[in-house]
Design an enzyme around this catalytic site. Structure first.
Site, short mmCIF file in Angstrom:
data_model
loop_
_atom_site.label_atom_id
_atom_site.label_comp_id
_atom_site.label_asym_id
_atom_site.label_seq_id
_atom_site.Cartn_x
_atom_site.Cartn_y
_atom_site.Cartn_z
NE ARG A 88 1.50 11.09 -8.86
CZ ARG A 88 1.52 11.85 -7.78
NH1 ARG A 88 0.53 11.78 -6.90
NH2 ARG A 88 2.50 12.69 -7.57
CB ILE A 89 -4.14 5.14 -7.58
CG1 ILE A 89 -3.38 4.54 -6.40
CG2 ILE A 89 -5.41 4.37 -7.85
CD1 ILE A 89 -4.07 4.74 -5.08
CG LEU A 90 -2.92 4.10 -13.81
CD1 LEU A 90 -2.54 2.90 -14.67
CD2 LEU A 90 -2.66 5.39 -14.58
CG ASN A 102 0.88 -2.43 -10.24
OD1 ASN A 102 1.76 -1.64 -10.57
ND2 ASN A 102 0.66 -2.75 -8.97
CG HIS A 104 2.53 -4.80 -4.88
ND1 HIS A 104 2.50 -3.45 -4.55
CD2 HIS A 104 2.50 -5.47 -3.71
CE1 HIS A 104 2.45 -3.33 -3.23
NE2 HIS A 104 2.45 -4.54 -2.71
CG ASP A 136 -9.25 -3.84 -8.87
OD1 ASP A 136 -8.40 -3.10 -8.30
OD2 ASP A 136 -9.76 -4.83 -8.31
N GLY A 138 -9.04 -0.43 -7.16
CA GLY A 138 -8.54 -0.47 -5.79
C GLY A 138 -7.02 -0.35 -5.76
C1 GRF Z 1 9.47 -2.41 -8.32
O1 GRF Z 1 9.88 -3.10 -7.17
C2 GRF Z 1 7.97 -2.51 -8.50
O2 GRF Z 1 7.44 -3.72 -8.06
C3 GRF Z 1 7.48 -1.40 -7.62
O3 GRF Z 1 8.41 -0.36 -7.84
C4 GRF Z 1 9.69 -0.92 -8.17
C5 GRF Z 1 10.12 -0.26 -9.46
O4 GRF Z 1 11.46 -0.47 -9.76
N1 GRF Z 1 6.11 -1.08 -7.92
P1 GRF Z 1 12.04 0.00 -11.17
O5 GRF Z 1 11.69 1.47 -11.35
O6 GRF Z 1 11.43 -0.86 -12.24
O7 GRF Z 1 13.53 -0.20 -11.07
#
Ligand code: GRF
Length: 211
Positions: A88-90, A102, A104, A136, A138
């Site tokens: 979710r977007i905080l 975060n 990604h 942030d 975005g």
């Molecule tokens: C990870 O690849 C993270 O980068 C992405 O969601 C995945 C989460 O994996 N946002 P897990 O729940 O930590 O196993």
């Protein structure tokens, strides 16, 4: 730190493991989720970490949910919030009160959003990877702290590539979060440096305002 998850929680589990060592310098005070069914919650509970859930559908809109999430997080008074597989977007309520990072599964600014691995594969890139960045308001757009590249192999599908990325991101997350805690950080525009020259974990609010 408070760690937020939505699913498996393998990144969170790597942080919980690392935090067993006092020399790592991090205490995980709680694990939070937007989903009661997040598998990682059970894992956190078994490790003795308090958990909380703020289900999105219990609130009439995003702002109300964000305010509730901010209140729950604040109960634990964390220096840092780590979004690790939190889908979710905080919003401004959380981000106005807390500094958050975060992780990604792509080399930002390429492939932001919820389907980063699928999008990278569809685009035909030969190298993708993982990014840890400050949040942030975005989508995956805040200042980048670290990135690690992962080559795409012939025959990769979304699941094989994501598993390889997750192996790399667990190490990067543990390393980066530990350094943020032990060394502090400085954010200058889009540029992030480790070190307590101006800001540190203990003045996270100032750091946030600088951003
Ligand atoms: C990870 O690849 C993270 O980068 C992405 O969601 C995945 C989460 O994996 N946002 P897990 O729940 O930590 O196993």
């Amino acid at each position: 730190m408070v760690v937020l998850i939505s699913g498996t929680g393998s990144n969170m589990a790597a942080l919980v493991d690392a935090a067993q060592d006092p020399g790592y310098g991090v205490e995980i005070v709680a694990v939070g989720s937007d989903r009661r069914s997040a598998r990682g919650l059970e894992l956190a509970e078994r490790a003795g970490v308090p958990t909380f859930v703020v289900p999105f559908r219990d609130y009439s809109d995003r702002a109300e949910w964000d305010a509730a999430m901010a209140d729950r997080i604040s109960e634990y008074d964390p220096d840092l919030v780590v979004s690790a597989g939190f889908m979710r977007i905080l919003g401004p309520a959380v981000l106005g009160r807390h500094t958050a990072v975060n992780i990604h599964p792509a080399l930002l600014p390429s492939f932001p959003g919820a389907h980063a691995v699928r999008d990278a594969l569809a685009h035909g890139v030969r190298i993708t990877g993982t990014t840890i960045h400050f949040l942030d308001e975005g989508v995956d757009s805040g200042p980048i702290i670290d990135q690690v590249a992962v080559p795409v192999e012939d025959g990769d599908d979304e699941s094989s590539l994501h598993e390889r990325i997750k192996g790399v991101e667990r190490r990067m997350l543990v390393d980066t979060v530990g350094r943020l805690a032990r060394e502090g950080w400085t954010v200058d525009g889009r540029h992030v440096r480790f070190g307590r020259t101006e800001h540190s974990v203990t003045d996270a609010t100032d750091t946030k305002e600088q951003r």
